[in-house]
Scaffold this active site. Structure first.
Site, PDB file in Angstrom:
ATOM      1  CG  ASP A 118      47.215  43.035  39.044  1.00  0.00           C
ATOM      2  OD1 ASP A 118      47.237  44.092  38.402  1.00  0.00           O
ATOM      3  OD2 ASP A 118      46.422  42.814  39.976  1.00  0.00           O
TER       4      ASP A 118
HETATM    5  C1  GLC Z   1      49.898  39.303  42.779  1.00  0.00           C
HETATM    6  C2  GLC Z   1      48.872  38.222  42.521  1.00  0.00           C
HETATM    7  C3  GLC Z   1      47.772  38.717  41.653  1.00  0.00           C
HETATM    8  C4  GLC Z   1      47.243  39.984  42.238  1.00  0.00           C
HETATM    9  C5  GLC Z   1      48.368  41.008  42.407  1.00  0.00           C
HETATM   10  C6  GLC Z   1      47.875  42.335  42.904  1.00  0.00           C
HETATM   11  O1  GLC Z   1      50.522  39.649  41.605  1.00  0.00           O
HETATM   12  O2  GLC Z   1      49.435  37.100  41.934  1.00  0.00           O
HETATM   13  O3  GLC Z   1      46.764  37.743  41.522  1.00  0.00           O
HETATM   14  O4  GLC Z   1      46.281  40.503  41.387  1.00  0.00           O
HETATM   15  O5  GLC Z   1      49.304  40.474  43.269  1.00  0.00           O
HETATM   16  O6  GLC Z   1      48.155  42.627  44.200  1.00  0.00           O
HETATM   17  C1  GLC Z   2      43.623  39.569  41.180  1.00  0.00           C
HETATM   18  C2  GLC Z   2      43.422  41.066  41.180  1.00  0.00           C
HETATM   19  C3  GLC Z   2      42.797  41.539  39.905  1.00  0.00           C
HETATM   20  C4  GLC Z   2      43.558  41.009  38.734  1.00  0.00           C
HETATM   21  C5  GLC Z   2      43.704  39.506  38.806  1.00  0.00           C
HETATM   22  C6  GLC Z   2      44.560  38.947  37.719  1.00  0.00           C
HETATM   23  O1  GLC Z   2      42.389  38.944  41.253  1.00  0.00           O
HETATM   24  O2  GLC Z   2      42.635  41.462  42.268  1.00  0.00           O
HETATM   25  O3  GLC Z   2      42.774  42.940  39.871  1.00  0.00           O
HETATM   26  O4  GLC Z   2      42.892  41.395  37.590  1.00  0.00           O
HETATM   27  O5  GLC Z   2      44.276  39.137  40.033  1.00  0.00           O
HETATM   28  O6  GLC Z   2      45.912  39.249  37.892  1.00  0.00           O
END
Ligand code: GLC
Ligand code: GLC
Length: 864
Positions: A538
C-alpha cells in the site's frame, strides 16, 4: 526474557505478571459479538462492527496504557484492589492470566482473598460472560464489597470521540433490578440496546461516571465509590454513562462464592420497541424545575428525589413516552424481553460453566482439522493451536479492531480478506463461502473493487475507494483456495451482484474473469500490469506525488499516466491465473481458458524480459519508466515481494534465476529477526515512490521485517528445493520461537505481528501491530501446505513434504472433504523425492485421491 509460559495441555498461554512490555490481549467471540481483552482486564466490546456498534468505550493512547476495560474492584475492609490488577494496581499476592481459545481467566489474590474472573463470549450469544469465583483462603471472616465496572460507548466509535457537543447530552440508562440498560438514542432511531447484569441481588449501582470516580478530577484507579465501599446509585443523564454493580460478599474462612456477570447486546423489532415501565425500573427523572439536579454526582438514592420510586412505584417524571393504542401516553421503557431471555441462559455458575465447556469443545473440534505430531514442540503448538487461532481472529475482523487498529478507520479489506481465507478455509468452509460472496459483491463490473467494506452493511466504503490493481487477482486466489479445499464448484454459478447492485448480478465465475480482464486490459509500456494507486504494498505509491502534509498517500488524486507498472502483480498473475484457466476448463469454457493461458504465457515473457535485474527480480517501474528495486537505484535496490511472488508463479526455476534471487534475498534482506522488506531502506523522501519513503528506515514497509511477505519467500525456498533455509526463515518470525526474547519483541508471544523493526531501525527486533495481519494466514499456509507439504488441490490432497532432514519424522492428521487422512512422513529433506503409499498401495505422483466421506485413510511418504 519471558513474562509467562505456554501451557500446551490446556491450550493456553499463561501470563505470570501484569508487567508485560505491552498489553497482551485475547479475542473473545467468533461471529457477532466480540471483546478484546488484555491480561489486565482492559479492552472493549462490539457487535459485528467495531465502528458502528461499539458497546464499551476505549481510549487509545491513554496514560497509563490500556486504561479502559471490563473491571472489578474489591473493597476488603477499606483495602481496595482489582483481581485483574487494573485499574487499582494494588500489589497482588498472586496473579496469573490464562489466555485460551475464546476465553481468558485472570486470577488475582490479596489479603487471603482470591478472585478468579473468567471472561468469554459463549457460542450463539451476543454477550460477554464474566464468571467470578471469590474464595476466602484466610482464617478470618471477610465482608467484601465488590464493584463491577464498564463504560458505555455511545454506539458509533468514531462519533463517540468527536462529537462531544452532542454526545455529552444524550446518554441514557435504565436500571431494572440487577440489570443496567444502556439506551442512548433508543427513543428515536436506534432499535438496539446494551445491558450489564449479575445473577444476584445488588446493594446498589452506578451509571454516571463522574459520580462513580468522584467528580471530574477523580481517577478510575482510586474511584470514589468503591473506595467508599458504598454504591452511589447514580443515574446518568448525559455525560458519560457507565454500568457498575455493587454487591456485598460475606465470606467465612474457606468459603467460596460464584457470581455470573453478563454484558450483552440486543435488538428489538421496530414495532416492538417498548414495554410499560416495571415497578422497580429507574432512570434519570426529567426535572421540570431548573436547577434541581438528578442524583448524578450526589451519591444519593434517587428514591429520595422521588418518593414514588421509594415505594416501588414508577418515577413520576419518566422521559420516554410512546404513542400507545391505549389512548393515553404512558411511561414506557425499552422492551427487555430479549435481554431477559439471554440472561436466563447464564443465570447460574453451572450454566455458565457448561457454556464455557461447550465453547472449548467447539474450538477443539475446529482446530482438529490439522494436527501435527513432531519432535519440535514449538512447531506443534504453532501449527496446532496458536497460528490456527490467529487465522480465525484475523478472518473475523480483517484489519479492523485490535490494540493497533482502532476499529474505526478500516473495515474489511478486499485484498486482506481474500488472503485471510487461506487460513480458515479448512476450518469453516461455509463461512469462507459466504465471505467470498460478500467480497465479490463489492467488485465493480470492470473487475476492480472497493478496497474495503463495512462488516455491518457489507457495502464498499469510500474511505479508500478503489484503484489498487492487485485487488482483483486476490479474489481469484481466495476462490481457488476455497475450491481446492471443498471441491464445491457450484459456487461458481452463484449469482453475485457487482457493486452491491442486484440488477448487475452475474455468476461468480464472471467475477473471476472480470478480475483477470482488469489486469489484462491495464498493461503498461513493458507489458507489465499498471500498478494504479498501489499493489500489495500500500505504501509504494508511484502515481501519488504528494507534497501536502497529512494528505493520504492512498487516496490523493493520482497522476495516472499509465506508465508505472508492477512486477509484483505480474508475478501474482502467473501464480493465480493458471488456476482460473483450470476452473474454466472444468466448466467447458475452454476458449476463455485458452485466452487466460496465453495471457499467462505473455506475462512470463514480460517478466523474463523486463522483470529481472541481474541478480533478483525488480519491484516496479515508476511513473517515468525507471526501475524500482534495482541495482541502478541508490537506495531501495532489492524488495522482498517480487522474489517470493514471481517464484511462486514459477519464474526462474529452469534458468537459475530463482536460486539466484533467493541467494540475493539471503545476502541482502535476511536478518536474525526475519527477512526485511527492502534494502537499503530509503533515507529520504522520494516523491515518486510515496509513503514507503516516508517511514524512518527499518520501520513498516521501509525496510521493516513485514512478516506477511516472509512466507512467500519461505514457499519459494521450498519450491526451489532449499528446505533448511525455508524452515530457518519460518523460525525467525514465528512467535513461539521468539518467546524467550519477549522483552525485545514486546508483543504477545503467541501471535504474529505485522511488523518487526528491521536491521536499520533503532529498535531492531521490536514488533508492532500484533494479531490482525496477513502473516497469520500466509505463515499457516506456508507451514502446512509447503513445509509440512500437505496441500489441497482440485483433485485431492497433495503430499509433498519439504521439511529439512534435521526436523526428523512427523505425522499429520488432516480432515479433508469429510475424510480423515493420517499421514506419516519419514526422511523428508533427504533428496526432496519420496515414495507415496495410500492404504498400503503405492501411488504415482503426489496426489492422494479424494476418499469417501467418513473414510480414514493411511498415507505414508518415505524420502528416498
Ligand atoms: C498505511 C500503512 C500500511 C497499510 C495502509 C492501508 O499505508 O503503512 O501498512 O496497509 O496504511 O491503510
Ligand atoms: C497492511 C495492509 C495490507 C497491505 C500491507 C502492505 O497490512 O492491510 O493490505 O498489503 O499492509 O502494505
Amino acid at each position: 526474557m519471558r513474562f509467562g509460559h505456554f501451557d500446551d495441555a490446556n491450550e493456553e498461554y499463561v501470563v505470570t505478571t501484569p508487567d508485560t512490555p505491552l498489553p497482551w490481549i485475547n479475542y473473545l467471540g467468533n461471529q457477532d459479538f466480540f471483546s478484546l481483552l488484555s491480561h489486565r482486564g482492559g479492552g472493549y466490546s462490539f457487535f459485528r462492527d467495531a465502528r458502528l456498534r461499539r458497546l464499551t468505550r476505549f481510549r487509545y493512547q491513554s496514560v497509563p496504557a490500556d486504561n479502559d476495560g471490563h473491571f472489578f474492584f474489591v473493597n476488603d475492609a477499606g483495602d481496595l484492589w482489582s483481581p485483574t490488577f487494573a485499574p487499582v494496581q494494588a500489589k497482588l499476592d498472586s496473579y496469573e492470566c490464562r489466555h485460551g481459545l475464546g476465553y481468558s481467566r485472570i486470577t488475582g489474590s490479596r489479603g487471603g482473598v482470591e478472585v478468579a474472573v473468567t471472561y468469554f463470549v459463549p457460542l450463539d450469544a451476543t454477550a460477554e460472560v464474566q464468571r467470578l469465583r471469590l474464595t476466602n483462603h484466610s482464617d478470618t471472616a471477610k465482608d467484601l464489597t465488590l464493584f463491577s465496572y464498564v463504560e458505555w460507548c455511545l454506539w458509533d466509535g468514531l462519533d463517540d470521540m468527536l462529537n462531544l457537543q452532542r454526545n455529552l447530552s444524550i446518554g441514557e440508562v435504565e436500571v431494572d433490578g440487577s440489570t443496567i440498560y444502556h439506551v442512548t438514542e433508543y427513543r428515536e432511531r436506534r432499535d438496539h440496546y446494551g445491558f450489564y447484569s449479575v445473577n444476584a441481588p445488588i446493594e446498589g449501582y452506578d451509571t454516571d461516571r463522574d459520580a462513580f470516580i468522584g467528580g471530574p478530577w477523580g481517577t478510575l484507579a482510586q474511584a470514589a465509590v468503591p473506595r467508599g465501599g458504598r454504591p452511589g446509585d447514580s443515574l446518568a443523564a448525559g455525560w458519560c454513562p457507565i454500568a457498575s454493580h455493587c454487591l456485598r460478599v460475606p465470606l467465612a474462612p474457606g468459603q467460596t462464592r460464584d457470581l455470573v456477570f453478563v454484558l450483552g447486546y440486543a435488538e428489538n423489532p421496530d414495532d416492538d420497541k417498548w414495554e410499560p415501565l416495571g415497578r422497580t425500573i429507574r432512570s434519570a427523572p426529567v426535572n421540570e424545575t431548573l436547577g434541581e439536579s438528578s442524583s448524578a454526582g450526589s451519591g444519593a438514592d434517587p428514591a429520595a428525589d422521588d418518593p414514588g420510586a421509594a415505594e416501588g412505584r414508577v418515577p413520576s417524571r419518566r422521559p420516554m413516552v410512546a404513542d400507545t393504542a391505549m389512548g393515553r401516553p404512558q411511561p414506557v421503557g425499552v422492551n427487555k424481553v430479549r435481554a431477559r431471555a439471554l440472561l436466563a441462559r447464564f443465570d447460574t455458575a453451572e450454566k455458565a460453566d457448561a457454556e464455557l465447556a461447550r465453547l472449548r469443545d467447539y474450538w477443539r473440534d475446529l482446530l482438529g482439522h490439522f494436527q501435527l505430531e513432531s519432535g519440535d514442540e514449538k512447531m506443534n503448538r504453532s501449527v496446532n493451536l496458536w497460528n490456527q487461532y490467529q487465522c480465525m481472529v484475523t478472518f473475523n475482523l480483517s484489519r479492523s479492531a485490535s490494540y493497533f487498529e482502532t476499529g474505526i478507520g478500516r473495515g474489511m479489506g478486499f485484498r486482506d480478506s481474500n488472503q485471510d481465507l487461506l487460513g480458515i478455509v479448512a476450518m469453516v468452509p461455509e463461512r469462507a463461502r459466504q465471505r467470498i460472496l460478500d467480497l465479490a459483491a463489492t467488485q465493480f463490473p470492470d473487475g476492480s473493487a472497493y478496497h474495503q467494506y463495512q462488516p455491518l452493511t457489507k457495502r464498499g466504503n469510500h474511505d479508500l475507494g478503489s484503484g489498487f490493481n492487485d485487488d482483483p487477482l486476490w479474489l481469484i486466489w481466495g476462490v481457488s483456495a476455497y475450491l481446492k479445499e471443498t471441491g464445491d464448484l457450484a459456487i461458481l454459478d452463484e449469482r453475485v451482484p457487482f457493486d452491491n447492485d442486484e440488477s448487475l448480478a452475474r455468476p461468480l465465475i464472471d467475477h473471476l474473469v472480470a478480475s483477470w480482464k482488469h489486469v489484462r486490459d491495464n498493461l503498461g509500456p513493458h507489458g507489465l500490469p499498471l500498478i494504479g494507486r498501489a499493489d500489495w504494498n500500500d505504501c509504494l505509491n508511484l502515481n501519488a506525488f504528494t507534497r501536502t502534509p497529512g494528505e493520504s498517500f492512498q487516496t490523493t488524486v493520482n497522476r495516472e499516466g499509465r506508465v508505472a507498472e508492477s512486477v509484483f502483480i505480474a508475478g501474482m498473475a502467473t501464480a493465480c491465473c493458471p488456476d482460473l484457466a483450470d476452473l474454466l476448463d472444468r466448466r467447458g469454457e475452454t476458449s476463455i481458458a485458452a485466452e487466460v493461458r496465453q495471457f499467462v504465457a505473455a506475462m512470463r515473457v514480460s517478466l523474463h524480459d523486463h522483470g529481472w535485474d541481474g541478480a533478483w527480480f525488480r519491484r516496479a517501474y515508476d511513473a517515468f519508466g525507471q526501475p524500482v528495486g534495482s541495482a541502478e537505484n541508490e537506495e531501495g535496490q532489492i524488495y522482498i515481494e517480487p522474489q517470493g511472488m514471481c517464484i511462486m508463479g514459477g519464474a526462474g526455476l529452469d534458468d537459475g534465476r530463482a536460486a539466484q534471487a533467493l541467494e540475493s534475498v539471503n545476502q541482502r534482506l535476511a536478518s536474525e529477526h526475519g527477512v526485511a522488506l527492502v534494502a537499503p531502506p530509503y533515507t529520504r523522501y522520494h516523491i515518486e515512490l510515496g509513503e514507503i519513503s516516508s517511514y524512518p528506515p527499518g520501520y513498516k514497509e521501509n525496510g521493516g521485517v513485514f512478516c506477511h511477505n516472509n512466507p512467500w519467500v519461505i514457499i519459494a525456498e521450498t519450491i526451489a528445493g532449499t528446505p533448511e533455509r525455508a524452515f530457518d526463515y519460518y523460525r525467525r518470525i514465528t512467535p513461539a520461537y521468539r518467546e524467550a526474547i519477549s522483552e525485545v519483541q514486546m508483543t504477545e508471544p503467541y501471535v504474529y505481528a505485522q511488523m518487526i523493526a528491521g536491521p536499520a531501525a533503532s529498535r531492531f527486533g521490536q514488533a508492532k501491530n500484533s494479531w490482525l495481519t496477513g502473516t497469520a494466514a500466509w505463515t499457516w499456509h506456508a507451514a502446512t501446505c509447503w513445509l509440512l507439504g500437505v496441500r489441497p488441490s482440485l483433485d485431492g490432497l497433495v503430499v509433498s513434504p519439504r521439511m529439512p532432514e534435521s526436523f526428523g519424522d512427523y505425522a499429520v492428521t488432516r480432515k479433508y472433504r469429510g475424510a480423515t487422512y493420517h499421514i506419516q512422513v519419514t526422511g523428508s529433506g533427504k533428496t526432496g523425492r519420496g515414495r507415496l503409499t495410500v492404504d498400503g498401495a503405492p501411488v504415482d505422483g503426489e496426489v492422494v485421491p479424494v476418499a469417501p466421506r467418513g473414510a480414514r485413510v493411511e498415507v505414508r511418504w518415505e524420502g528416498r
